[in-house]
Design a protein around this motif. Sequence first.
Motif, PDB file in Angstrom:
ATOM      1  N   LEU B  18      21.824  -8.042  15.609  1.00  0.00           N
ATOM      2  CA  LEU B  18      22.510  -7.697  14.365  1.00  0.00           C
ATOM      3  C   LEU B  18      23.815  -8.494  14.239  1.00  0.00           C
ATOM      4  N   CYS B  47      17.388  -4.126   8.294  1.00  0.00           N
ATOM      5  CA  CYS B  47      18.105  -4.848   9.359  1.00  0.00           C
ATOM      6  C   CYS B  47      17.859  -4.244  10.728  1.00  0.00           C
ATOM      7  N   CYS B 213      29.262  -4.325   5.471  1.00  0.00           N
ATOM      8  CA  CYS B 213      28.307  -5.344   5.907  1.00  0.00           C
ATOM      9  C   CYS B 213      28.945  -6.709   5.672  1.00  0.00           C
ATOM     10  N   PRO B 214      29.529  -7.289   6.706  1.00  0.00           N
ATOM     11  CA  PRO B 214      30.238  -8.554   6.528  1.00  0.00           C
ATOM     12  C   PRO B 214      29.366  -9.604   5.844  1.00  0.00           C
ATOM     13  N   THR B 215      28.102  -9.642   6.244  1.00  0.00           N
ATOM     14  CA  THR B 215      27.208 -10.679   5.744  1.00  0.00           C
ATOM     15  C   THR B 215      26.888 -10.485   4.262  1.00  0.00           C
TER      16      THR B 215
END
Lengths: 418, 298
Positions: B18, B47, B213-215
């Motif tokens: 992850l 995820c 969620c950084p992404t």
Amino acid sequence: MTRILLTGNAAAAWGARLAAVDYVPAFPITPQTEIIETLAEWIDGGVLDSRLVTLESEHSMLTAAGAAAVTGVRVFSATSSQGLLYGMEMLYNLAGWRAPLVLVNVSRGLSAPITLEPDHNDVLAARDSGFLQLHCATCQEVLDNVLLAYRLAEDARVRLPVLVNLDGFYLSFTREPVAIPEPAAVADFLPPFSDCGLHFRGGQPSSQAVAVLGGGLYSYFRYQVHLAAEQAAAVYAEVAADFERRFGRSYPAVEAYRCKDAELVLVMIGSFATKAKAAIDGLCAAGQRVGLVRPRLLRPFPAAELRRLLGHRKGVAVIDQNLSPGRGGILHTELTAALYGLPQGGPLLVSFVGGLGGRDIAEEEFVQMVEVLRQAVQEGIAPPPRLLFTEEELQQVRRLQDIAHGRSEGKGEGEETS
Amino acid sequence: MSESGPSSHSHLAPGTPLCAGCGGLQALQQLYRVLGDKTVVVNAAGCMTLLSIYPFTPFAGSWLYTAMACAAAGAQGVRDALDIQLAKGRISSAEDLATVVLTGDGSAYGMGLSATSAALDRGLDFLYLCYDNEGYGNTGHQYSSATPRAAHTATSRVSGYAGSKKDLFAIWAAHRPSYVATAIAAEPQDLARKVKKAAALRGPRLLLVLAPCPTGWGFDPALTVKVGQLAVETGIWPLKEYVDGRAVHTKIPRQRTPLAEYLRLQGRFAHLFSPQPDEQRLAELQQAVEDYWQQVTE
Ligand SMILES: Cc1ncc(C[n+]2csc(CCOP(=O)(O)OP(=O)(O)O)c2C)c(N)n1
Ligand code: SF4
Ligand SMILES: [Mg+2]
């Protein structure tokens, strides 16, 4: 052993009862519903020590079924047509999970147009899922196949889900005399559920159905399913022999009827084979050499047995109660592949599609198909596939179209376009 | 149901694929610390599916991946099979397991909602952890019905998501389950208390955890906690729980930080600030927060 009149649906329920199933995830759909209603009544009445849970869809039903089987209990479920397709994603999953359960499908034509009556497009859509398939022609076979299916599913060499198919209406709602084996005899034949170490238990952590990265691992697990399905052919033969020894009823993977010195053979699955047999009896009485071959086991595909039974005939007519639009009959394709490349050349194959959506196949039509086959053999050329449909049926369609368009009768579809 | 406290079998092993700074994983770690290995985690596509990749798993307990729509139905099958075996004396209560569903918002708010609703109807004894990263993360962060208004996603690249975030808390509460709570890993005490409460109850329970969620949201992984705290302080992610038929806020941010401070940290809202601030939309978004708290405090 008692003998009573049972519908195909009741016979399926009896199979589950005698197999002493632990768990029945359910969802209603015609023509299957009687199976789960019967089981629900037995469970509520304390006759069957099992738990029935109605899910909100077949997708969920199959998920719960598979999850319970890989947690460690004997699972039975049933569906039809739209339901089988609604759960399609999970059919593939359950095979991949190696969930050893039995699912009865009561065949019904697929929408659109929506109908209640049977053909085999539903069950054949599950053909490549990894579920093994047993096809029934009588109510007795329905009950017995459920028992055979559990032995097959739970065998350590197989460990795959099994689908038992019966035709809607023609079997599901037709009463036939069915011998009900003694529970003790069934218990001897079918030992209590063994999970072969495939379970969830506190203190024994396990991960099931995990992701893989890369085609190598993916291929490995898919090949495992395939090899297990292939191995199931020999296991089926063993199990069927054991069943015959105990109960006196014989269920070879492929039934051969009046085939001893038949030159021409019809190939079909399911209950319409019974109609074909009646026609064949008439033809044989008139001195013709015609027989019937009916695969009971469709997955694994009994190719070797079919080559043995059909390879030396003059002509074979495959009657498909299914349609792959743009290709034709599915069994015909499969059989062609099985009979291709025989040293002696093999029989001439002719394809017929009929009996869709419960449309009857009349005795004269069987006679005609045999005639077409004979002609083809004489000429040495297979005619293009034929779709069974009579002039009278077309007229009937035209009459209904006239009514729909508010036309006076007999003008037909074509004339009204503007 | 296990009520085991922290044990050596209650940590997720490190080294998962992850993303760094995944807010969902932080919440899962906290939950696992309480539930431990006497669990079957039933997962839907998302995820977290990549936590268990053959032949490795970070879980000390068990795991079953199902499909995107049906984790709750998988939990039903597992729970029923365990109960049947307990009732028939085939397993001991020491061999019993708690059934935990783990899915993202796409599954929880959308594709899996029908299966979940039905599990609630049946009073299934399970704990559902939804890590809400406000989009279909695993497929590249397209908008889902949990995406907040105006957020850029892979399928709302031009002017942002035109819909509004669905209220899953209310949908669950309408089923009158045992427990529903919103939470966030950036408020660890609130989360820990809710996890313990949920673990001790039986019946259907939801922990709906906002998962920065950084992404997908476009911020530096080092800011996960900061973004999470701002979600609470600005009031856009209300912390609340439903228990015994009543919904109660567990933290009421009376001095609310302006929403823009939360939005400004995230790339998915960058179009609201440059080239010029979109004052009108910013005001609308702020007003929606005000309206929410107005009906709470009144
Ligand atoms: C039936 C089906 N449709 C689509 C997908 C593709 N898919 C995999 S994960 C995913 C997104 C799931 O979103 P969410 O539940 O929010 O989890 P996240 O990816 O954000 O962790 C999708 C659409 C799938 N696996 N199955
Ligand atoms: S995309 Fe978001 S939710 Fe998914 S693993 Fe990365 S940080 Fe976590
Ligand atoms: Mg998501």
